[in-house]
Design an enzyme around this catalytic site. Structure first.
Site, PDB file in Angstrom:
ATOM      1  N   ASP A   1      48.867  45.275  39.996  1.00 39.97           N
ATOM      2  CA  ASP A   1      50.225  44.770  40.193  1.00 39.97           C
ATOM      3  C   ASP A   1      51.234  45.911  40.135  1.00 39.97           C
ATOM      4  O   ASP A   1      52.118  46.029  40.996  1.00 39.97           O
ATOM      5  CB  ASP A   1      50.567  43.737  39.119  1.00 39.97           C
ATOM      6  CG  ASP A   1      49.712  42.485  39.179  1.00 39.97           C
ATOM      7  OD1 ASP A   1      50.202  41.462  39.692  1.00 39.97           O
ATOM      8  OD2 ASP A   1      48.558  42.532  38.716  1.00 39.97           O
TER       9      ASP A   1
ATOM     10  N   THR B   1      47.388  36.637  40.296  1.00 41.19           N
ATOM     11  CA  THR B   1      46.647  37.652  39.545  1.00 41.19           C
ATOM     12  C   THR B   1      45.425  37.060  38.847  1.00 41.19           C
ATOM     13  O   THR B   1      44.370  37.700  38.778  1.00 41.19           O
ATOM     14  CB  THR B   1      47.566  38.338  38.513  1.00 41.19           C
ATOM     15  OG1 THR B   1      48.683  38.922  39.205  1.00 41.19           O
ATOM     16  CG2 THR B   1      46.834  39.428  37.759  1.00 41.19           C
TER      17      THR B   1
END
Length: 358
Positions: A49, A138
């Site tokens: 990320d 995620t």
């Protein structure tokens, strides 16, 4: 395909494609507990990320120096966790040779600055603002399932470009499933420019973009008996039994195309592999994050969809990090949106008032 934002689309698309390759390689590794953290809302964030947000920002900033950025992550955790910062920096350095030289952070300080340029951004109503979700989904990314890299350009509060990279989504599949992963390629990119339609292309492991194919405007002809719902059966933020009631009244199964990532849902909607997505939050005060919807809505609308909030208002991206003027979500084909919205509002009226907060 000619339009006034051609260079912006090209630069951002190449950056998304590079980041898709990075995340694809990272996903095939076993992420250690030290490679991810839990944020304040208990959602996970990984070194991927942080790396993707830094790379997207640096690549686009190198070409459009006066633009603004708004993105999900901040660099606070990295400033406090030297070991985590080292992992992110090592990941960026590993992929540095694949990127144009001016499209990568030159140092750890540059990396932190790039992340914070979006992570501390809070305005989107004036000028040009790029909105990123570096890895949407995620949790499913960490399980080897579907996830998305989201990139949108908002000008004066209105979506003008939307790009979604789905590294695990097969381009030739008729549906979308968490475990139907593109093991032989790099998935697909679906994108749109306002008034130029929705397009899709396979992603590649280089700086070249594959030819794009226009997606038909399927939302203009969809009938009520053709609706395909997309939801997430494990969400805890929505009133699922109300969404189930709406699905039943529309004659479509729930959760339908069951996906965790909000952005992958928009890819499914844009491709026509799903056609309805409803979001009824548990509390009336809750508002969605801009990066979970910016760009994706444009992609669906350019394919013939329509998106409003629960009151039927158009979505407003001019208020920074939150969609503060909109509560909930009704995504449906243009041909039937009014009827779908009516059903949603009838179900809400029968239910009574939703509490403002916890």
């Amino acid at each position: 395909m000619q339009h006034s934002l051609e260079r912006e689309l090209e630069v951002a698309s190449i950056a998304v494609q590079y980041c898709a390759h990075l995340t694809n390689q990272l996903q095939q590794q076993t992420l250690s507990p030290e490679s991810s953290i839990k944020k304040w809302d208990h959602s996970p964030v990984t070194i991927g990320d942080f790396a993707v947000q830094a790379l997207l920002t640096t690549a686009i900033r190198s070409e459009f120096k006066n633009d603004n950025f708004l993105a999900e992550e901040s660099a606070d955790e990295l400033r406090e966790n030297a070991a985590l910062l080292d992992q992110v920096w090592d990941l960026v350095k590993t992929f540095r040779p694949s990127f144009p030289s001016n499209h990568v952070p030159s140092s750890k300080a540059d990396l932190l600055d790039a992340i914070d340029q979006g992570g501390r951004g809070d305005s989107s109503n004036e000028g040009r603002t790029w909105i990123f979700d570096p890895i949407d989904g995620t949790a499913t990314f960490m399980r080897g399932q579907q996830y998305a890299i989201n990139c949108a350009l908002v000008i004066d509060g209105r979506e003008e470009i939307g790009i979604i990279g789905c590294p695990n989504l097969p381009i030739d599949s008729g549906t979308v499933h968490e475990n139907n992963v593109d093991n032989g390629g790099l998935g697909l990119m679906i994108f749109a420019i306002r008034n130029q339609g929705t397009w899709v292309r396979p992603m590649q492991v280089d700086a070249n973009l594959a030819p794009a194919t226009r997606v038909p405007r399927h939302g203009d002809q969809t009938a009520m008996d053709q609706l395909i719902w997309t939801d997430c059966s494990t969400y805890t933020s929505t009133i699922q039994h109300l969404q189930q009631q709406v699905a039943a009244k529309l004659g479509t199964s729930w959760p339908g195309v069951d996906l965790y990532s909000s952005i992958v849902k928009y890819a499914a909607l844009g491709l026509g592999r799903a056609s309805v997505c409803i979001r009824i939050f548990k509390f009336a005060s809750w508002r969605s994050n801009s990066w979970d919807h910016a760009g994706g809505i444009l992609i669906f609308e350019e394919a013939g969809g329509k998106v409003t909030d629960l009151d039927g208002k158009a979505i407003d991206f001019g208020h920074g990090r939150k969609m503060s003027e909109n509560h909930g979500l009704v995504c449906a084909p243009t041909s039937v949106h009014a009827e779908v919205l009516r059903v949603v509002q009838d179900v809400l009226k029968a239910y009574g008032s939703i509490p403002w907060s916890r």
